[in-house]
Scaffold this motif. Structure first.
Motif, short mmCIF file in Angstrom:
data_model
loop_
_atom_site.label_atom_id
_atom_site.label_comp_id
_atom_site.label_asym_id
_atom_site.label_seq_id
_atom_site.Cartn_x
_atom_site.Cartn_y
_atom_site.Cartn_z
N GLY A 1 0.82 -1.20 0.00
CA GLY A 1 0.00 0.00 0.00
C GLY A 1 0.85 1.25 0.00
N ASN A 2 0.21 2.37 0.20
CA ASN A 2 0.90 3.65 0.17
C ASN A 2 1.25 4.07 1.58
OD1 ASN A 2 0.86 6.70 0.37
ND2 ASN A 2 1.09 6.34 -1.83
N ASP B 1 -0.31 7.45 3.01
CA ASP B 1 -1.66 7.33 3.54
C ASP B 1 -1.65 6.65 4.90
OD1 ASP B 1 -2.48 8.50 1.19
OD2 ASP B 1 -3.81 6.87 0.59
N CYS C 1 -6.16 -0.30 4.53
CA CYS C 1 -7.41 -0.26 3.77
C CYS C 1 -8.50 -1.11 4.41
CB CYS C 1 -7.18 -0.71 2.33
SG CYS C 1 -6.22 0.48 1.36
N CYS D 1 -10.55 2.36 0.58
CA CYS D 1 -9.50 2.65 -0.40
C CYS D 1 -9.99 2.34 -1.81
CB CYS D 1 -8.26 1.79 -0.13
SG CYS D 1 -7.39 2.20 1.39
N ARG E 1 -9.72 0.70 -5.45
CA ARG E 1 -9.24 -0.64 -5.86
C ARG E 1 -7.94 -0.58 -6.64
NH1 ARG E 1 -14.86 -2.64 -8.27
NH2 ARG E 1 -16.06 -2.45 -6.35
N LYS E 2 -7.82 0.39 -7.51
CA LYS E 2 -6.67 0.44 -8.41
C LYS E 2 -5.37 0.84 -7.70
CE LYS E 2 -5.27 2.38 -12.85
NZ LYS E 2 -5.64 3.29 -13.92
N HIS E 3 -5.40 1.96 -6.99
CA HIS E 3 -4.17 2.50 -6.40
C HIS E 3 -4.01 2.18 -4.91
CE1 HIS E 3 -3.15 4.61 -10.02
NE2 HIS E 3 -4.36 5.15 -10.06
N ARG E 4 -5.06 1.61 -4.28
CA ARG E 4 -5.02 1.30 -2.84
C ARG E 4 -4.70 2.55 -2.02
NH1 ARG E 4 -7.60 -2.78 -1.33
NH2 ARG E 4 -6.19 -3.44 0.28
N ARG E 5 -5.34 3.66 -2.40
CA ARG E 5 -5.20 4.92 -1.67
C ARG E 5 -6.51 5.21 -0.96
NH1 ARG E 5 -1.10 8.31 -3.61
NH2 ARG E 5 -1.49 9.34 -1.62
N THR F 1 -9.77 6.76 -0.04
CA THR F 1 -10.73 7.61 -0.74
C THR F 1 -11.85 8.09 0.20
OG1 THR F 1 -11.99 5.68 -1.46
CG2 THR F 1 -10.33 6.55 -2.99
N PHE G 1 -5.93 11.39 -2.10
CA PHE G 1 -6.99 10.78 -2.90
C PHE G 1 -8.33 10.82 -2.17
CE2 PHE G 1 -3.46 9.49 -5.33
CZ PHE G 1 -3.89 8.99 -6.55
#
Length: 162
Positions: free
Chosen positions: A26-27, A30, A59, A66, A68-72, A74, A96
């Motif tokens: 993940g990021n 975040d 997440c 989060c 789905r694509k970037h796991r950021r 939201t 995000f």
């Protein structure tokens, strides 16, 4: 014998993947922002923040959604959970974030100016907390912001007629 060794090595690699640090998947920006948010929570009688730990990916933490694509992150939705504390300026690092919903808690102090840097923010719901001070003027920079509700706080608008 060689085939058996191959499968043992493959099994070892799968074990490594399964036990890899959540940060790898993940990021970290975040994750750190969420941990800073958690650090400002002074009251959590329902023990909601206990799920915010390194045993699971951020997440999957309670109230966190989060993409789905970037796991950021939201969405941060912690509604009516008896949480108290101040809002961390690190929330501005959740770049995000589209929805911040902290309705019906006991957050206090001011809304951090850093929230104005959330360019993707669409909804800001802070109803029925104990937030005081001025509404950050830089919220106007959040061009996607379509839903704002801050009733039931002790907020002041800046006098724009100076």
């Amino acid at each position: 014998m060689i085939l058996l060794s191959f499968f043992n090595l493959q099994g070892l690699n799968l074990l490594r993947l399964a036990t890899a640090s959540p940060v790898v998947r993940g990021n970290d920006t975040d994750r750190q922002a969420l941990l800073q948010f958690k650090a400002k929570i002074t009251g959590d009688p329902l023990k909601i923040m206990e799920s915010w730990n390194s045993s699971i990916h951020f997440c999957q933490w309670f109230g966190v959604t989060c993409g789905r694509k970037h796991r950021r992150v939201t969405k941060l939705k912690l509604r009516i959970l008896k949480l108290s504390g101040s809002l961390s300026p690190y929330i501005g690092n959740l770049s995000f974030l589209r929805e911040l919903d902290l309705v019906g808690n006991s957050f206090y102090n001011q809304i951090p100016q850093e929230i104005g840097g959330l360019r993707r923010l669409e909804a800001l719901h802070l109803v029925n907390n104990s937030i005081s001070g001025e509404i950050p003027s830089n919220l106007s920079v959040c061009s996607k912001l379509t839903s704002v509700d801050m009733m039931g706080n002790r907020l002041m608008e800046k006098n724009l007629l100076r």
